[in-house]
Design a protein around this motif. Sequence first.
Motif, short mmCIF file in Angstrom:
data_model
loop_
_atom_site.label_atom_id
_atom_site.label_comp_id
_atom_site.label_asym_id
_atom_site.label_seq_id
_atom_site.Cartn_x
_atom_site.Cartn_y
_atom_site.Cartn_z
N GLN A 1 60.36 47.29 99.94
CA GLN A 1 60.24 45.67 99.79
C GLN A 1 59.34 45.17 100.72
O GLN A 1 58.65 44.29 100.32
CB GLN A 1 61.63 45.23 100.26
CG GLN A 1 61.78 43.85 100.24
CD GLN A 1 63.32 43.42 100.71
OE1 GLN A 1 64.37 44.14 99.98
NE2 GLN A 1 63.55 42.49 101.62
N HIS A 2 58.95 45.81 101.92
CA HIS A 2 57.87 45.31 102.83
C HIS A 2 56.39 45.58 102.28
O HIS A 2 55.59 44.71 102.28
CB HIS A 2 58.27 45.96 104.30
CG HIS A 2 57.11 45.54 105.09
ND1 HIS A 2 56.79 44.40 105.49
CD2 HIS A 2 56.01 46.37 105.76
CE1 HIS A 2 55.60 44.18 106.41
NE2 HIS A 2 55.29 45.61 106.51
N MET A 3 56.18 46.67 101.69
CA MET A 3 54.90 47.17 101.18
C MET A 3 54.48 46.56 99.82
O MET A 3 53.25 46.49 99.52
CB MET A 3 54.75 48.65 101.47
CG MET A 3 54.94 49.22 102.64
SD MET A 3 53.86 48.48 103.82
CE MET A 3 54.25 49.46 105.60
N ARG A 4 55.71 46.32 99.31
CA ARG A 4 55.39 45.73 97.72
C ARG A 4 54.56 46.61 96.98
O ARG A 4 53.74 46.00 96.08
CB ARG A 4 54.77 44.37 97.88
CG ARG A 4 55.28 43.21 98.98
CD ARG A 4 56.42 42.50 98.45
NE ARG A 4 56.44 41.87 97.32
CZ ARG A 4 57.07 41.43 96.42
NH1 ARG A 4 58.12 41.89 96.28
NH2 ARG A 4 56.87 40.42 95.35
N ARG A 5 54.66 47.85 96.81
CA ARG A 5 54.07 48.86 96.09
C ARG A 5 54.95 49.87 95.93
O ARG A 5 55.91 50.34 96.33
CB ARG A 5 52.93 49.26 96.93
CG ARG A 5 51.82 48.37 97.52
CD ARG A 5 50.72 48.96 98.11
NE ARG A 5 49.87 47.76 98.90
CZ ARG A 5 48.95 47.91 99.57
NH1 ARG A 5 48.52 49.22 99.95
NH2 ARG A 5 48.35 46.86 100.14
N ALA B 1 52.73 52.52 98.95
CA ALA B 1 53.27 52.21 100.06
C ALA B 1 53.08 53.03 101.35
O ALA B 1 52.95 52.77 102.34
CB ALA B 1 54.86 52.26 99.86
N TRP B 2 53.03 54.45 101.01
CA TRP B 2 52.70 55.27 102.13
C TRP B 2 51.04 55.45 102.72
O TRP B 2 50.78 55.56 103.80
CB TRP B 2 53.21 56.75 101.75
CG TRP B 2 54.51 56.88 101.48
CD1 TRP B 2 55.37 57.03 100.49
CD2 TRP B 2 55.70 56.52 102.68
NE1 TRP B 2 56.63 56.89 100.66
CE2 TRP B 2 56.84 56.61 101.92
CE3 TRP B 2 55.62 56.35 103.88
CZ2 TRP B 2 58.12 56.60 102.91
CZ3 TRP B 2 56.67 55.96 104.81
CH2 TRP B 2 58.04 56.17 104.08
N THR B 3 50.29 55.02 101.53
CA THR B 3 49.21 54.84 101.90
C THR B 3 48.88 53.63 102.69
O THR B 3 47.96 53.76 103.86
CB THR B 3 47.97 54.64 100.83
OG1 THR B 3 48.23 55.60 99.65
CG2 THR B 3 46.56 54.57 100.99
#
Length: 592
Positions: free
Chosen positions: A67-71, A76-78
């Motif tokens: 939800q925070h990274m929106r990916r 997200a981990w990148t």
Amino acid sequence: MEKARPLWTNPLQFVFACISFAVGLGNVWRFPYLCQMHGGGSFLVPYVVMLVVEGMPLLYLELAVGQHMRRGSVGAWTAISPYLSGVGVASVVVSFFLSMYYNIINAWAFWYLFHSFQDPLPWSVCPLNSNRTGYEEECEKASSTQYFWFRKTLNISPSIQENGGMRWEPALCLVLAWLVVYLCILRGTESTGKVVYLTASLPYCVLLIYLVRGLTLHGATNGLAYMFTPKTEQLTNPKAWVDAATQIFFSLGLGFGSLIAFASYSEPSTDCQKHAFTVSLVNSATSIFASIVTFSIYGFKATFNYENCLNKMILLLTNSFDLEDGFLTASNLEQMKGYLASAFPSKYSEVFPQIKNCSLESELDTAVQGTGLVFIVYTEAIKNMEVPQMWSVLYFFMLLMLGIGSMLGNTAAILTPLTDSKVISSHLPKEAISGLVCLVNCAIGLVFTMEAGNYWFDIFNDYAATLSLLLIVLVESVAVCYVYGLRRFESDLKAMTGRTLNWYWKTMWAGVSPVLIISLFVFYLSDYILTGTLQYQAWDASQGQLVTKDYPTYALAAIGLLVASSTMCIPLVALGTFAMRCLKRGHTASIA
């Protein structure tokens, strides 16, 4: 780009999508088996403990990251660290492996569903032999349900070395299963969001119907008593705690990247903590609910087999010793067996090889999981019900809903990183990407429709994800707490949802959950090492039963490749990123 990202129509769609993914076949065929293996009601103690210290914290972590990274998982981990992009790649690889073999279960469910409209059910009786003078020998040695599964459905080969030909009926069912999945994911969240209402809710309707029916079956109370009678000595069994932790871990779908993908389509202000509670509690409650249904069916089947055994023994002894009808009863059978053995020893010794010890407890102790439970044990019970066709249609329709719901999550874990990639999405529309993923998976999945396909299915089911997912989730929790920084992540969550992260979440993320995952990882690794040569269950048609065989060398190599191909993504991508940065620095320095 953030504004253009698709969103769920409402938060309920997101919750239903997570429930549809998490609540799958494992709730129906794995959890009841573990209850049976580890003392019925006493297994709920380690299960609830592991839910609190492992399940809910790690589920919340993945939802919050997405939800925070929106990916998707890779992006997200990148975003947390370029060196961690391998974590996302590993999740995609594991989800790809899972999608390859998981949909064959839906294909088998379609196959059984289509045959459920026949009267009588094709697995309820053994077929006649070629001379039409008796039943097929293999079926007589096994059972009608085993024969239909191993011979009519799989046409299974005697070993993994004998691949045999492709079965065109299951192959067509597999194509149908992938076509259904493609239509469900065609337009991303727009189409998936509508489908999850069905895949998440309809199984509960069927389970409720089955519960009412199960409780009215003769012998259902025997099964429920077996389930709810705790065997407290199992609480000191380490295997019970390991199995509870593993069941929570895999049942919630942690590490696949599906939860991160689903959460990435949520509004940033969504209360993901509340959703983590909801999904994990619904998932666990479903497992217990499904177990009540399963054990009522178990009780019926066990009682039926037990009483059938008693009647056969009574008939055998009555005919052998010319006794009056009604002289032998279930209550005096054991006593009379002792009397007959002492009074007529020579005659009793003649019929002794045919005499069986009938035991309700031993019938209930017979633990089966996986395809054996779904396609053999349940069908054995269904064929003895009134109007079996109706119950069969309902049951396999429920399996399809559970299987398709899980497949939506599996494919989302693959598609979201691909559609997030500017390189891929700029050349191909979303529909084409989805079509290619389904086509490739379907083509590879045809391997599982061969005569040796079930053996390869077991390899993928046992080894494609276990160690890989443990490593992925371990790196995820360490990355958030110690690479990105727990305080930084806490402030991000507060800004995003308005909630302050309490001590429970921080303690679980930073300490308890990683230690628990490491313990599980060490247990499984040592278990594989101590086991020695890995073995599998092969069907012996001459005996009408499963026999244990050693995996050949090439199968062991395939198992090693399955495990390595996902786990090695994490260090290899990190190493590649480091090498690229070093080259870039060297190139910049030479220009300067």
